[in-house]
Design a protein around this motif. Structure first.
Motif, PDB file in Angstrom:
ATOM      1  N   ILE A 170      69.790   4.172 -25.106  1.00  0.00           N
ATOM      2  CA  ILE A 170      70.772   4.908 -26.936  1.00  0.00           C
ATOM      3  C   ILE A 170      69.628   5.792 -26.382  1.00  0.00           C
ATOM      4  O   ILE A 170      70.690   6.613 -26.183  1.00  0.00           O
ATOM      5  N   ASP A 171      68.482   6.255 -26.024  1.00  0.00           N
ATOM      6  CA  ASP A 171      67.200   7.521 -26.369  1.00  0.00           C
ATOM      7  C   ASP A 171      68.236   8.249 -25.252  1.00  0.00           C
ATOM      8  O   ASP A 171      68.039   9.906 -25.319  1.00  0.00           O
ATOM      9  N   TRP A 172      68.185   7.738 -23.941  1.00  0.00           N
ATOM     10  CA  TRP A 172      68.811   8.556 -21.940  1.00  0.00           C
ATOM     11  C   TRP A 172      69.638   9.058 -22.984  1.00  0.00           C
ATOM     12  O   TRP A 172      69.474   9.953 -22.661  1.00  0.00           O
ATOM     13  N   GLU A 173      70.653   8.299 -23.572  1.00  0.00           N
ATOM     14  CA  GLU A 173      71.933   8.999 -23.859  1.00  0.00           C
ATOM     15  C   GLU A 173      71.646  10.164 -25.048  1.00  0.00           C
ATOM     16  O   GLU A 173      72.482  11.479 -24.701  1.00  0.00           O
ATOM     17  N   MET A 174      70.830  10.120 -25.622  1.00  0.00           N
ATOM     18  CA  MET A 174      70.833  11.139 -26.563  1.00  0.00           C
ATOM     19  C   MET A 174      70.013  12.365 -26.036  1.00  0.00           C
ATOM     20  O   MET A 174      70.649  13.619 -26.332  1.00  0.00           O
ATOM     21  N   ALA A 175      69.322  11.838 -25.169  1.00  0.00           N
ATOM     22  CA  ALA A 175      68.805  13.384 -24.473  1.00  0.00           C
ATOM     23  C   ALA A 175      70.107  13.532 -23.509  1.00  0.00           C
ATOM     24  O   ALA A 175      69.057  15.062 -23.581  1.00  0.00           O
ATOM     25  N   GLN A 176      70.531  13.392 -22.735  1.00  0.00           N
ATOM     26  CA  GLN A 176      71.569  13.695 -22.147  1.00  0.00           C
ATOM     27  C   GLN A 176      72.087  14.944 -23.079  1.00  0.00           C
ATOM     28  O   GLN A 176      72.936  15.835 -23.248  1.00  0.00           O
ATOM     29  N   ARG A 177      72.534  14.397 -24.747  1.00  0.00           N
ATOM     30  CA  ARG A 177      73.272  14.966 -25.197  1.00  0.00           C
ATOM     31  C   ARG A 177      72.335  16.712 -25.742  1.00  0.00           C
ATOM     32  O   ARG A 177      73.246  17.608 -25.971  1.00  0.00           O
ATOM     33  N   HIS A 178      71.205  16.078 -25.678  1.00  0.00           N
ATOM     34  CA  HIS A 178      70.747  17.309 -26.556  1.00  0.00           C
ATOM     35  C   HIS A 178      69.435  18.390 -25.592  1.00  0.00           C
ATOM     36  O   HIS A 178      69.006  18.981 -26.226  1.00  0.00           O
ATOM     37  N   ARG A 179      70.115  17.924 -24.419  1.00  0.00           N
ATOM     38  CA  ARG A 179      69.238  18.308 -23.412  1.00  0.00           C
ATOM     39  C   ARG A 179      67.290  18.505 -23.450  1.00  0.00           C
ATOM     40  O   ARG A 179      66.391  18.996 -23.503  1.00  0.00           O
ATOM     41  N   LEU A 180      66.953  16.919 -23.961  1.00  0.00           N
ATOM     42  CA  LEU A 180      65.856  16.652 -24.114  1.00  0.00           C
ATOM     43  C   LEU A 180      65.295  16.322 -23.270  1.00  0.00           C
ATOM     44  O   LEU A 180      65.441  15.875 -22.060  1.00  0.00           O
ATOM     45  N   PRO A 181      63.772  16.870 -22.445  1.00  0.00           N
ATOM     46  CA  PRO A 181      62.677  16.485 -21.435  1.00  0.00           C
ATOM     47  C   PRO A 181      62.843  15.351 -21.786  1.00  0.00           C
ATOM     48  O   PRO A 181      62.392  14.554 -22.433  1.00  0.00           O
ATOM     49  N   LEU A 182      62.571  14.868 -20.109  1.00  0.00           N
ATOM     50  CA  LEU A 182      62.311  13.200 -19.793  1.00  0.00           C
ATOM     51  C   LEU A 182      60.773  12.844 -19.800  1.00  0.00           C
ATOM     52  O   LEU A 182      60.303  13.327 -18.598  1.00  0.00           O
ATOM     53  N   VAL A 183      60.314  12.433 -20.185  1.00  0.00           N
ATOM     54  CA  VAL A 183      58.443  11.880 -19.816  1.00  0.00           C
ATOM     55  C   VAL A 183      58.809  10.009 -19.849  1.00  0.00           C
ATOM     56  O   VAL A 183      58.102   9.457 -20.591  1.00  0.00           O
ATOM     57  N   PRO A 184      58.597   9.817 -18.802  1.00  0.00           N
ATOM     58  CA  PRO A 184      58.064   9.000 -18.449  1.00  0.00           C
ATOM     59  C   PRO A 184      56.857   7.804 -18.453  1.00  0.00           C
ATOM     60  O   PRO A 184      55.527   9.089 -17.932  1.00  0.00           O
ATOM     61  N   VAL A 185      56.156   7.164 -19.042  1.00  0.00           N
ATOM     62  CA  VAL A 185      54.738   7.069 -19.377  1.00  0.00           C
ATOM     63  C   VAL A 185      54.904   5.440 -18.987  1.00  0.00           C
ATOM     64  O   VAL A 185      53.842   5.174 -19.449  1.00  0.00           O
ATOM     65  N   ILE A 186      55.760   4.188 -18.554  1.00  0.00           N
ATOM     66  CA  ILE A 186      55.289   3.316 -18.144  1.00  0.00           C
ATOM     67  C   ILE A 186      56.366   2.485 -16.843  1.00  0.00           C
ATOM     68  O   ILE A 186      56.917   3.212 -16.389  1.00  0.00           O
ATOM     69  N   ASP A 187      55.259   2.892 -15.955  1.00  0.00           N
ATOM     70  CA  ASP A 187      55.297   2.191 -14.668  1.00  0.00           C
ATOM     71  C   ASP A 187      56.236   0.925 -14.243  1.00  0.00           C
ATOM     72  O   ASP A 187      56.443   0.971 -15.312  1.00  0.00           O
ATOM     73  N   GLU A 188      56.266   0.667 -12.608  1.00  0.00           N
ATOM     74  CA  GLU A 188      56.699  -0.449 -12.252  1.00  0.00           C
ATOM     75  C   GLU A 188      57.016  -1.390 -12.732  1.00  0.00           C
ATOM     76  O   GLU A 188      57.505  -2.783 -12.146  1.00  0.00           O
ATOM     77  N   ARG A 189      55.126  -1.812 -12.450  1.00  0.00           N
ATOM     78  CA  ARG A 189      54.653  -3.019 -13.191  1.00  0.00           C
ATOM     79  C   ARG A 189      54.901  -3.607 -14.231  1.00  0.00           C
ATOM     80  O   ARG A 189      53.943  -3.960 -15.044  1.00  0.00           O
ATOM     81  N   ALA A 190      55.349  -2.248 -15.244  1.00  0.00           N
ATOM     82  CA  ALA A 190      55.473  -2.782 -16.877  1.00  0.00           C
ATOM     83  C   ALA A 190      53.703  -2.515 -17.694  1.00  0.00           C
ATOM     84  O   ALA A 190      53.192  -2.591 -18.043  1.00  0.00           O
ATOM     85  N   ARG A 191      52.900  -1.376 -16.114  1.00  0.00           N
ATOM     86  CA  ARG A 191      51.725  -0.875 -17.344  1.00  0.00           C
ATOM     87  C   ARG A 191      52.075   0.499 -17.151  1.00  0.00           C
ATOM     88  O   ARG A 191      52.888   1.284 -16.843  1.00  0.00           O
ATOM     89  N   MET A 192      50.495   1.475 -18.444  1.00  0.00           N
ATOM     90  CA  MET A 192      51.087   2.482 -19.049  1.00  0.00           C
ATOM     91  C   MET A 192      50.718   3.394 -17.526  1.00  0.00           C
ATOM     92  O   MET A 192      49.887   3.138 -17.054  1.00  0.00           O
ATOM     93  N   ALA A 193      51.604   4.500 -17.858  1.00  0.00           N
ATOM     94  CA  ALA A 193      51.015   6.022 -16.482  1.00  0.00           C
ATOM     95  C   ALA A 193      51.281   6.732 -17.387  1.00  0.00           C
ATOM     96  O   ALA A 193      53.057   7.437 -17.378  1.00  0.00           O
ATOM     97  N   ILE A 194      50.617   7.240 -18.099  1.00  0.00           N
ATOM     98  CA  ILE A 194      50.681   8.689 -18.530  1.00  0.00           C
ATOM     99  C   ILE A 194      50.630  10.431 -18.231  1.00  0.00           C
ATOM    100  O   ILE A 194      49.256  10.472 -17.727  1.00  0.00           O
ATOM    101  N   ALA A 195      51.666  10.660 -17.585  1.00  0.00           N
ATOM    102  CA  ALA A 195      50.892  12.147 -17.214  1.00  0.00           C
ATOM    103  C   ALA A 195      50.829  13.135 -17.843  1.00  0.00           C
ATOM    104  O   ALA A 195      49.509  13.823 -17.747  1.00  0.00           O
ATOM    105  N   ALA A 196      50.979  13.102 -18.763  1.00  0.00           N
ATOM    106  CA  ALA A 196      50.237  14.100 -19.909  1.00  0.00           C
ATOM    107  C   ALA A 196      48.975  13.915 -20.359  1.00  0.00           C
ATOM    108  O   ALA A 196      48.074  14.688 -20.761  1.00  0.00           O
ATOM    109  N   ALA A 197      48.690  13.316 -19.713  1.00  0.00           N
ATOM    110  CA  ALA A 197      46.681  12.147 -20.436  1.00  0.00           C
ATOM    111  C   ALA A 197      46.283  11.377 -19.351  1.00  0.00           C
ATOM    112  O   ALA A 197      46.237  10.462 -20.115  1.00  0.00           O
ATOM    113  N   PRO A 198      45.129  12.157 -18.637  1.00  0.00           N
ATOM    114  CA  PRO A 198      45.709  11.630 -17.677  1.00  0.00           C
ATOM    115  C   PRO A 198      44.124  10.490 -17.514  1.00  0.00           C
ATOM    116  O   PRO A 198      43.873   9.362 -17.088  1.00  0.00           O
ATOM    117  N   GLY A 199      43.565  10.976 -18.519  1.00  0.00           N
ATOM    118  CA  GLY A 199      42.350  10.558 -18.851  1.00  0.00           C
ATOM    119  C   GLY A 199      42.259   9.181 -20.193  1.00  0.00           C
ATOM    120  O   GLY A 199      41.144   8.678 -20.353  1.00  0.00           O
TER     121      GLY A 199
END
Length: 734
Positions: free
Chosen positions: A290-319
RNA sequence: GGGCGUUUAGCUCAGUGGUAGAGCGUUCCGUUCACAUCGGAAAGGUCGCAGGUCCGAUCCCUGCAACGCCCACCA
């Protein structure tokens, strides 16, 4: 005649006799003159059982209903075709073999590699298939094995690739980057229909992200059950009419949330519920549909923070210490930090429906991924020249009367499902199945039924949802797109199918997909009528399953009480769309009925004029007695009335009522009343009286036996053979 | 939250605008004569509840309740 009815001997022998006669093939019926060349057609496909194991009682119930349809129509002289087949069942079969591999060799599919693993799966599928075929035959199903098909054989692969190409050319298949249902355990994407929602309680946290640069707290508090996803937020959404937040809409904020810098815009969107939580929603476009659809409507950026193993992977905060944590761990950690910082305003337990994967049970992780989809809301022009969307085609096929669903109330359920339908994700990250017929070379993409010429092309590694190939089944079984004369002939004669019979549990998975595929690719409805049967449950109404140990094995029952008795027990006591409660007692009851039929036959044979010693003399009784005289008797008129009732019930798909009436007639009218009444004549009457009594009884009995044939084919065929040797009841005129 | 369905004898279920049926189970009787895998008989129901239409409702309409199923992006 044997004094005891030897179920197993008879059923085995009769099954072989049917096989040898070949009447299940309509071409043979025409050849042998039991069906006219231009006779009306009755066609039906067997819902292909998965090659994952064995036949269960649900399959048996399906076989019985379909066999009743096939046998009656065949006896009515129609060119009757019921096509068998098996389904490769991609995910189900692959995970079954993966489990075996893990258990027996402690290996994963990756240890074997794609090629070797597929060899193992195909081996397993073949064995499973062979076993299922013998079981299907044991139940007496009159399928035309000369036309057997498999969803993963060469002919069906041609159909799948052709269908993919055509749908792609129509613009209905596209590759898109969207938030999809990711199964972290199965490591594949799944469709919406393979997601099962489970009711659970969850903690709903209401909090502020943190403090702004000027030292003031973030102005809006949000509520969520998944605080760990909030490190991927790019907006806060409120309802447009919400006065509390009106002044904030359009403003942007920078805030550090648990060590992760966020840039958030406040947006107004209708999808937000004012009364839930604080009425403000943290928008995580990468990890919520639902958030993805909202983001489409409002041209919001997409920031993935979870990977395919369902673990956290936050690019903006590598440390960040959160990285690498499982989502549940990260959630706890974040809640602790928020508590420590005094940012939490409320913690409350709320009921929540969690999305899980049907096959693996894993909790679905919505992830953005590049996948193949079928567009259901895009208009296109079908082969019949009509322009509409797939949704409209699917709706109109039923609403316009092209397809009738029995029982009718499932039509509403069907429409309700279409109303909620989204684009269908058809690609899967598994190995077993139809490989997607798309090749890539650098930036080039090639879609086609065969690999492109030239060097350096690599085929898409993914496979297709198993329902993609099942969706083509009503026409792919006949060899669509046709190449040979036989394929052309079969398609012209047997497609669309007269009827589709299946369980209501796969109305969406399968029935709807067949209607979708057929309307887009052939411009026709795939079948005229859909008959939906219910589930078979145990005597307490519980679903039968191996783990509960309450299952009834149809083959064991067939050996113990006869396939006939098992069949009758699966028909009587249920009606369209309703579940059936089955117990062994019921099956035993119908075995008693078989014995009763056998004894009526024995009694008749003993009293046959000129054959009192049991020898099969000339069948002269009917000729001796006046046929017209017999037909004029009340008993014969009563039977004619019964036949009309049985026909009416069968025409209305009331198999249970037809079966019950025949059962009741044979036992409680013919045996208990008519036979008893004629005994005096048979013993003490003149030769003429004896002949008339016998002729009457034989006439009533054999006619009733013929009507019963679709329900209990084995014993009726056997009895028929005793009184009318040389002619098969299976193709006697109804 | 939306949709669909079910509610009739101890159990499983039919059924009809005119004061209810079957199978199984229970009880009793019988049965050397096709069948003990049998025959005959009996007991057992205010047809979920409340209104309405009707001369009359278990059946049609409305509401309610209980149970079940399906769908769903209230975080």
């Amino acid at each position: 005649m044997e004094s005891r009815y030897d179920i197993k001997e008879v059923e085995t022998r009769i099954a072989k006799a049917w096989d040898d006669a070949g009447y299940a093939n309509p071409d043979v019926c025409v050849e042998k003159g039991v069906a006219k060349k231009d006779a009306e057609v009755f066609s039906m496909i067997l819902p292909p059982p998965n090659v994952t194991g064995e036949l269960h009682i649900g399959h048996a119930a399906m076989l019985v209903i379909e066999d009743i349809l096939a046998r009656r129509n065949r006896m009515q002289g129609k060119r009757t075709l019921w096509v068998p087949g098996a389904d490769h069942a991609a995910i189900a079969t692959q995970s079954k073999v993966e489990k075996l591999l893990q258990k027996e060799e402690k290996k994963s599919r990756h240890d074997l590699g794609r090629e070797e693993f597929l060899r193992r799966v195909n081996d397993y599928a073949r064995k499973s298939h062979d076993f299922i075929v013998t079981q299907v035959k044991r139940m007496g199903a009159s399928l035309d094995w000369s036309r057997e098909a498999y969803t993963l054989d060469d002919t069906r692969e041609r159909a799948v690739r052709t269908a993919f190409k055509k749908l792609h050319d129509l613009g209905l298949i596209y590759r898109g980057d969207r938030v999809v249902n990711w199964d972290p355990k199965g490591q594949t994407v799944i469709s919406d229909d393979e997601v099962v929602h489970e009711e659970r309680t969850a903690m709903l946290y209401t909090f502020r992200y943190g403090t702004l640069a000027d030292g003031t707290p973030f102005p809006i508090a949000i509520s969520t059950t998944r605080p760990e996803t909030k490190v991927g937020d790019t907006a806060v959404a409120v309802h447009p009419s919400d006065a509390r937040y009106r002044d904030f809409v359009g403003k942007e904020y920078d805030v550090v949330f648990c060590g992760v810098p966020l840039h958030l815009r406040v947006i107004a969107d209708e999808a937000v519920e004012k009364d839930f939580g604080t009425g403000a929603l943290g928008v995580t476009p990468a990890h919520s549909a639902i958030d993805w659809e909202m983001a489409q409507r409002h041209r919001l950026p997409l920031v993935p923070v979870i990977d395919e193993r369902a673990r956290m992977a936050i690019a903006a905060a590598p440390g960040s210490p959160l990285n690498g944590m499982k989502t549940a761990e990260a959630r706890e950690r974040i809640v602790e930090e928020l508590r420590a910082a005094g940012l939490i305003e409320k913690e409350e337990e709320v009921p929540q429906s969690v999305a899980t994967a049907e096959r693996t049970g894993a909790i679905i992780e919505p992830l953005p991924k590049l996948q193949w989809f079928i567009a259901v809301d895009k208009a296109f022009t079908d082969p019949a020249g009509r322009t509409a969307t797939l949704k409209e085609h699917m709706r109109d096929a039923v609403r316009g009367g092209g397809i009738k669903i029995v029982p009718a109330h499932f039509e509403k359920i069907y429409f309700n499902w279409i109303d909620h339908l989204h684009d269908w994700c058809i690609s899967r990250q598994i190995w077993f199945g139809h490989r997607i017929p798309v090749w890539y070379r650098g930036a080039e993409t090639f879609v086609g039924a065969a690999a492109p010429a030239g060097e350096g092309w690599k085929q898409d590694p993914d496979t297709l949802d198993t329902w993609f190939s099942s969706g083509l089944w009503p026409f792919s079984v006949f060899g669509w797109p046709p190449q040979t004369e036989k394929e052309k002939g079969d398609l012209a004669a047997y497609f669309p199918n007269t009827i589709l019979e299946t369980g209501y549990d796969i109305l969406f998975f399968w029935v709807a997909r067949m209607i979708l595929m057929s309307s887009a690719l052939t411009g026709q409805v795939p079948f005229r009528t859909v008959y939906l049967h219910g589930l078979v449950r145990d005597a307490k109404g519980q679903k039968m399953s191996k783990s509960k140990g309450n299952g009834i094995d149809p083959l064991e029952m067939a050996d113990k009480y006869g396939a006939d008795a098992t069949r009758l027990s699966l028909v009587i006591g249920t009606s369209a769309g309703n579940d059936l409660k089955l117990s062994e007692d019921r099956i035993r009851g119908y075995r008693n009925f078989s014995t009763k039929l056998w004894n009526i036959a024995r009694f008749l044979e003993m009293n046959r004029p000129g054959g009192a010693d049991g020898t099969h003399g000339i069948v002269g009784a009917a000729a001796v007695a006046d046929a017209e005289k017999i037909a004029a008797r009340d008993e014969a008129k009563a039977l004619a009335a019964l036949k009309r009732e049985v026909d009416a019930h069968l025409d209305a798909f009331e198999f249970h009522l037809a079966g019950e009436k025949l059962y009741h007639y044979l036992w409680h009218t013919l045996a208990d009343v008519v036979v008893e009444a004629e005994k005096k004549n048979l013993r003490e009457g003149t030769a003429e009286e004896k002949a008339e009594s016998y002729a009457l009884l034989e006439h009533l009995f054999l006619d009733a036996i013929a009507l019963l044939h679709p329900f209990m084919p084995f014993i009726t065929e056997e009895i028929w053979g005793i009184f009318r040797p040389g002619r098969m009841l299976m193709v006697e005129p109804w």
